[in-house]
Design a protein around this motif. Structure first.
Motif: not given
Length: 64
Positions: A26-33, A37-40, A59-60
């Motif tokens: 999950i961290d890997k996915i969130l860090n890639q977004y 340039g995506w903000e959670l 949602t980002f």
């Protein structure tokens, strides 16, 4: 005026009983977004009752 685009990502648990979430993955996915340039902006679980989480929706947003 700022304009934004939005993206919602579904992350499902793994395992026979759908009860295991891989925090590292999950961290890997969130860090890639984040790198893209995506903000959670929100996270919501999808629960079908009995306290069992089916998946999470992240949602980002990012400025366009």
């Amino acid at each position: 005026m700022k304009q934004f685009e939005y993206k919602t990502v579904e992350i499902k648990p793994k395992g026979t009983w759908r009860s295991k979430f891989d925090i590292v993955e999950i961290d890997k996915i969130l860090n890639q977004y984040g790198k893209d340039g995506w903000e959670l902006i929100s996270m919501e679980d999808k629960n079908f009752g009995y306290g069992n989480t089916e998946c999470f929706y992240y949602t980002f947003k990012r400025e366009i």
